[in-house]
Design an enzyme around this catalytic site. Sequence first.
Site, PDB file in Angstrom:
ATOM      1  N   ASN A 225       0.794  -1.220   0.000  1.00  0.00           N
ATOM      2  CA  ASN A 225       0.000   0.000   0.000  1.00  0.00           C
ATOM      3  C   ASN A 225       0.830   1.275   0.000  1.00  0.00           C
ATOM      4  OD1 ASN A 225       0.455  -1.371   2.565  1.00  0.00           O
ATOM      5  ND2 ASN A 225      -0.426   0.436   3.523  1.00  0.00           N
TER       6      ASN A 225
ATOM      7  N   CYS B 253      -0.136   8.486  12.945  1.00  0.00           N
ATOM      8  CA  CYS B 253      -0.160   7.848  14.263  1.00  0.00           C
ATOM      9  C   CYS B 253      -1.251   8.504  15.098  1.00  0.00           C
ATOM     10  CB  CYS B 253       1.202   7.934  14.935  1.00  0.00           C
ATOM     11  SG  CYS B 253       1.607   9.575  15.486  1.00  0.00           S
TER      12      CYS B 253
ATOM     13  N   THR C 279     -25.103  -9.516  13.046  1.00  0.00           N
ATOM     14  CA  THR C 279     -26.116  -9.402  11.996  1.00  0.00           C
ATOM     15  C   THR C 279     -25.472  -8.876  10.721  1.00  0.00           C
ATOM     16  OG1 THR C 279     -27.752  -8.975  13.683  1.00  0.00           O
ATOM     17  CG2 THR C 279     -28.356  -8.349  11.434  1.00  0.00           C
TER      18      THR C 279
ATOM     19  N   GLN D 295      -5.115  -3.944  -1.456  1.00  0.00           N
ATOM     20  CA  GLN D 295      -4.794  -2.935  -2.480  1.00  0.00           C
ATOM     21  C   GLN D 295      -4.913  -3.504  -3.896  1.00  0.00           C
ATOM     22  OE1 GLN D 295      -4.245   0.316  -2.261  1.00  0.00           O
ATOM     23  NE2 GLN D 295      -4.166   0.461  -0.027  1.00  0.00           N
TER      24      GLN D 295
HETATM   25  N1  PLP Z   1      -4.198  -4.001   4.071  1.00  0.00           N
HETATM   26  C1  PLP Z   1      -3.738  -3.058   3.254  1.00  0.00           C
HETATM   27  C2  PLP Z   1      -2.638  -3.406   2.298  1.00  0.00           C
HETATM   28  C3  PLP Z   1      -4.273  -1.776   3.284  1.00  0.00           C
HETATM   29  O1  PLP Z   1      -3.796  -0.834   2.456  1.00  0.00           O
HETATM   30  C4  PLP Z   1      -5.318  -1.487   4.195  1.00  0.00           C
HETATM   31  C5  PLP Z   1      -5.885  -0.133   4.290  1.00  0.00           C
HETATM   32  O2  PLP Z   1      -5.254   0.855   4.029  1.00  0.00           O
HETATM   33  C6  PLP Z   1      -5.785  -2.523   5.019  1.00  0.00           C
HETATM   34  C7  PLP Z   1      -5.203  -3.768   4.938  1.00  0.00           C
HETATM   35  C8  PLP Z   1      -6.901  -2.294   5.988  1.00  0.00           C
HETATM   36  O3  PLP Z   1      -8.128  -2.170   5.337  1.00  0.00           O
HETATM   37  P1  PLP Z   1      -9.363  -1.512   6.095  1.00  0.00           P
HETATM   38  O4  PLP Z   1      -9.154  -0.034   6.068  1.00  0.00           O
HETATM   39  O5  PLP Z   1     -10.563  -1.920   5.330  1.00  0.00           O
HETATM   40  O6  PLP Z   1      -9.358  -2.058   7.476  1.00  0.00           O
END
Ligand code: PLP
Length: 390
Positions: A157, A332, A243, A185
């Site tokens: 990401n 953060c 649910t 991603q």
């Molecule tokens: N994994 C990756 C590679 C991501 O980029 C993200 C979100 O930025 C997530 C997991 C987490 O996804 P979510 O925001 O739906 O919890």
Amino acid sequence: MAYLDNAATTRTSAAAIDAMRRVMEGEAFANPASQHAAGDAALRALEGARREVAACLHARPSEVEFVSCGSEANNQALLTGAAYGAREGRRHIVASAIEHASVLRMLDWLASADGPFGGGFDVTLVRPNEKGVVSVEAVKEALREDTCLVSLMYANNEVGSVQPVRDACRMCRKRGILFHTDAVQAAGHLPIDFTRDGFDLLSVSAHKFHGPRGTGALLCSHRVAPTSLVLGGAQERGHRAGTANVAGAAGMAMALREASDALEANKTQVERLREQFAARVSQIDGVHVLGPADASLRLPGIVALTVDGVDHEPALVLLDEAGVCVSAGSACAAGAVETSHVLSAMGASPEVARTYLRVSIDASENSEQDIDTAASALAKVAARLRGGAR
Ligand code: PLP
């Protein structure tokens, strides 16, 4: 405004909103577990969404479990792998050092003395090369007799690097090691074939492909019994209580269908915008584009940059003032930008990591005008911050 933070989240598509509205306003608003006609209508909508998500990712409908987000899918995938390991007496887990926090924090918990299934799992984090790609050989070297699970993201990401998940999965399956891939991603942007590639566990999140926030899915192969993370009722075949969010599932299914149908066209369009952006920023002194140069090894939409001598915190503020929304890694708790663990793992010094910016481009969101605005703003911001003024 030029919204170039599509890797953080995407705008919900009109068709996804319509699909959700139809559920919420129409016959399918009820609880799909209810034993009456309204409940049946909701169940039909939920199962229709499940079939669509399964079809788009080439999985069986029974392998799709709806969850609340990508983070939950990742948490549950790792818990499932750890449960398998505990049963088999194998307590070693391998992951890459560039995984999302929802993988890394769960690994911390599994490794801690008071973690689930007795805790104390041994975790090996595999580093990527300087382009952000983890090699299959590096994963192989990390494997041990007692490895129960490997978790390697489909695409990163922060720098957009695509990982060799197919080969890594094949290698793990031969050794009886469960393989999870965080495809949050990648889904909707790269073709995914859950069955052909033999993944055991795969995570997706709707808001990364124009679906609603707060809806995701964990794909869990029919070979593997998922371990519940949310305990309570017997929803989702007893694997996730709560649910069901029928509207969310319908929105996700619609968005994934649209993204899957437009995958190639979107990719071509985004590559074009990316080229335009790269050409413009190459004219700014001290801008470096990170990640793989080979287009087959990267997500087209993510352009990761470092800008010599330009701290990303003030840069983000000035870019925002200029109407350009980009990001600089995860924020953060205090709202400050954390030094990227991904860049650190790629070998960047903390000083370089502090100049990291992520521009993420989307086919339906962005135009050439946005690219132009962003590149011009970045040139001005870099000049201003290097001049010492804010
Ligand atoms: N994994 C990756 C590679 C991501 O980029 C993200 C979100 O930025 C997530 C997991 C987490 O996804 P979510 O925001 O739906 O919890």
